[in-house]
Design an enzyme around this catalytic site. Structure first.
Site, PDB file in Angstrom:
ATOM      1  N   ASP A   1      15.429  43.845  44.211  1.00 13.50           N
ATOM      2  CA  ASP A   1      16.753  44.044  45.103  1.00 13.50           C
ATOM      3  C   ASP A   1      16.908  45.470  45.641  1.00 13.50           C
ATOM      4  OD1 ASP A   1      19.143  43.593  46.486  1.00 13.50           O
ATOM      5  OD2 ASP A   1      20.323  43.225  44.564  1.00 13.50           O
TER       6      ASP A   1
ATOM      7  N   ASP B   1      20.478  50.842  46.700  1.00 11.04           N
ATOM      8  CA  ASP B   1      19.338  49.912  46.867  1.00 11.04           C
ATOM      9  C   ASP B   1      18.213  50.536  46.992  1.00 11.04           C
ATOM     10  OD1 ASP B   1      21.150  47.580  45.973  1.00 11.04           O
ATOM     11  OD2 ASP B   1      21.657  47.113  48.088  1.00 11.04           O
TER      12      ASP B   1
ATOM     13  N   ASP C   1      17.705  42.929  38.354  1.00 11.35           N
ATOM     14  CA  ASP C   1      17.482  43.289  40.038  1.00 11.35           C
ATOM     15  C   ASP C   1      17.125  44.638  39.814  1.00 11.35           C
ATOM     16  OD1 ASP C   1      18.090  40.998  41.096  1.00 11.35           O
ATOM     17  OD2 ASP C   1      19.849  41.649  42.115  1.00 11.35           O
TER      18      ASP C   1
ATOM     19  N   HIS D   1      23.833  49.138  40.108  1.00  9.56           N
ATOM     20  CA  HIS D   1      25.551  48.916  39.788  1.00  9.56           C
ATOM     21  C   HIS D   1      25.853  49.376  38.608  1.00  9.56           C
ATOM     22  CE1 HIS D   1      25.029  44.608  42.207  1.00  9.56           C
ATOM     23  NE2 HIS D   1      24.937  45.667  43.119  1.00  9.56           N
TER      24      HIS D   1
ATOM     25  N   GLU E   1      21.765  44.752  37.535  1.00  8.68           N
ATOM     26  CA  GLU E   1      21.147  45.802  38.546  1.00  8.68           C
ATOM     27  C   GLU E   1      21.527  46.986  38.157  1.00  8.68           C
ATOM     28  OE1 GLU E   1      22.214  46.844  43.245  1.00  8.68           O
ATOM     29  OE2 GLU E   1      22.101  44.643  42.858  1.00  8.68           O
TER      30      GLU E   1
ATOM     31  N   ASP F   1      26.141  52.071  46.444  1.00  6.75           N
ATOM     32  CA  ASP F   1      24.925  51.261  46.200  1.00  6.75           C
ATOM     33  C   ASP F   1      23.940  51.344  47.272  1.00  6.75           C
ATOM     34  OD1 ASP F   1      23.493  49.101  45.125  1.00  6.75           O
ATOM     35  OD2 ASP F   1      24.889  47.762  45.449  1.00  6.75           O
TER      36      ASP F   1
ATOM     37  N   HIS G   1      19.466  34.300  49.167  1.00  3.41           N
ATOM     38  CA  HIS G   1      20.676  33.631  49.322  1.00  3.41           C
ATOM     39  C   HIS G   1      20.541  32.523  50.503  1.00  3.41           C
ATOM     40  CE1 HIS G   1      21.791  37.862  48.530  1.00  3.41           C
ATOM     41  NE2 HIS G   1      23.049  37.626  48.105  1.00  3.41           N
TER      42      HIS G   1
END
Length: 439
Positions: free
Chosen positions: A342, A312, A299, A274, A271, A310, A104
């Protein structure tokens, strides 16, 4: 890099050691970048990428606890630590042996008190990034803009009820696209972290969807204006932080893009964590996006379905990676997308080597999934069974349905002539048993 700049001391470039024992975790046992499978190198099928935000900006803080990951590159004034963080990241990429990274805008350079200051910070740090890319050959898989963390975006960015906020988001994306061109990014991702609603009572859904579509159209125009050659991607997520996010899942995003005439300009960055939040299976959105020619990148992470948020985590389940790689091979690869990790080490995994161990384990899991998928496709047993299951669409009335020329009158005539259809077994357990043979 100079010795004084080394952050991961004592860790060499990670080797490929297929004979390594179960306790040896600082080497690849399955990922062999140069190995050729189905006419393509393993590294070209997998196109691994390390994400900047979790691996180098993450502190281990969560809603219930303070930071636990105290990284040496995060010490000092903001711009000084930004430079150290970037050098640490490139040392990591090089030692791990990946060719791509993602970030980002606000990961790599601190946000200033004005847009102009933020942009100056970004220019300075990306000058260094470009230098390090040139030195190492490492590339940017994709850039994205953080349009969700700052308080100005608490009611959304492209869907904010205040056009002043939307304009700020537009200015930020303009700079993000400039940076993507500067660094040669192969993709640009839009993740609508707060593009949704918490209460329908204060939300004009139709207006927000229209504004978001027009925001994307502005981005498309600017991309074309500056000659940026990259793929635009949208990353679906059903909820969190919003109660409902407009990019709920693959089909929601595809429907949105087609409704507003944007489908030529975008693909999806899926992802799986998600996807499971949306109530689907791990591979669901990858398969659905691919089936409609809209899978652009992945991702690569996972979650804990029993927790329901989430998390990750790094993907370590071989069944899941096999299903993902089977889909990717069937569509001819992911390029210009890739498999971006990710994912973040757990807040309890505090050693610097844990960052390597996590990536190595996930890369090996995908290498095993790739090999499994190649065997499944080369053997052709499952594909043959599926083809046979749909064989009635290869001739007669089925062929007319397939090519879109059939009519309801012909359906009726066919039934009058042939009567009730014979129900055939779906053989689900047989498919599952055969699939397990390859895992």
């Amino acid at each position: 890099m100079a010795a004084q700049e080394e952050f991961f001391t004592g860790i060499p470039k990670i080797p490929y050691v297929p004979s390594a024992g179960p306790g040896e975790v600082m080497c690849f046992k399955h990922y062999h970048a140069e190995e050729v499978l189905m006419g393509r190198k393993m590294e070209d099928w997998l196109r691994f990428s390390v994400c900047y935000w979790h691996s180098f900006c993450g502190t281990g803080a969560d809603p219930f606890g303070s930071p636990t990951l105290h990284r040496p590159w995060n010490e000092g004034p903001p711009m000084e630590s930004a430079r150290k963080r970037l050098r640490a990241a490139f040392e990591f990429f090089t030692k791990l042996g990946v060719k791509y990274y993602t970030f980002h805008d606000r990961d790599v350079a601190p946000e200033g008190s004005t847009l102009e200051e933020s942009n100056r910070n970004l220019d300075e740090i990306t000058d260094l990034a470009l230098q390090l890319q040139t030195q190492t050959g490492i590339k940017v898989l994709w850039v994205t803009c953080n349009l969700f963390a700052h308080p100005r975006y608490m009611n959304g960015a492209a869907t904010n009820p205040d056009c002043h906020v939307l304009a700020y988001a537009g200015a930020q994306v303009k700079k993000g696209l400039d940076i993507a061109k500067k660094l040669g990014a192969e993709n640009f991702v839009f993740w609508g972290g707060r593009e949704g609603f918490l209460s329908v009572h204060n939300t004009d859904v139709a207006a927000e969807l229209k504004h978001m579509a027009n925001f994307f159209k502005m981005a498309v125009k600017y991309k074309e204006k500056i000659g940026l050659k990259c793929q635009f991607l949208i990353e679906p997520k059903p909820k969190e932080p919003c109660k409902h996010q407009y990019d709920y899942d693959a089909m929601s995003v595809i429907g949105f893009l087609q409704h507003y005439g944007l489908e030529r300009h975008f693909k999806l960055n899926i992802e799986p964590n998600h996807t499971t939040l949306a109530g689907h299976s791990y591979e669901h959105d990858i398969v659905m996006a691919s089936a409609l020619g809209m899978l652009g990148s992945v991702d690569s992470n996972t979650g804990s379905p029993d927790l329901g948020w989430d998390t990750d985590q790094f993907p370590m389940d071989i069944r899941n990676t096999t299903l993902v790689m089977k889909t990717i091979i069937e569509q001819g690869g992911l390029q210009p997308g890739g498999l971006n990790f990710d994912a973040k080490v757990r807040r309890e995994s505090t050693d610097l080597e844990d960052l390597f161990i996590a990536h190595i384990g996930a890369m090996d899991a995908f290498a095993r999934g790739l090999r499994n998928a190649v065997r499944i496709l080369e053997d052709g047993l499952i594909a043959g069974m599926v083809k046979e299951r749909y064989s009635s669409f290869g001739h007669g009335i089925g062929q007319k349905v397939e090519d879109g020329s059939a009519t309801l009158e012909e359906m009726e005539a066919f039934i009058e002539q042939n009567g009730e259809p014979k129900v055939t077994s779906g053989k689900q357990e047989k498919y599952e048993s055969i699939f397990n043979h390859y895992i």
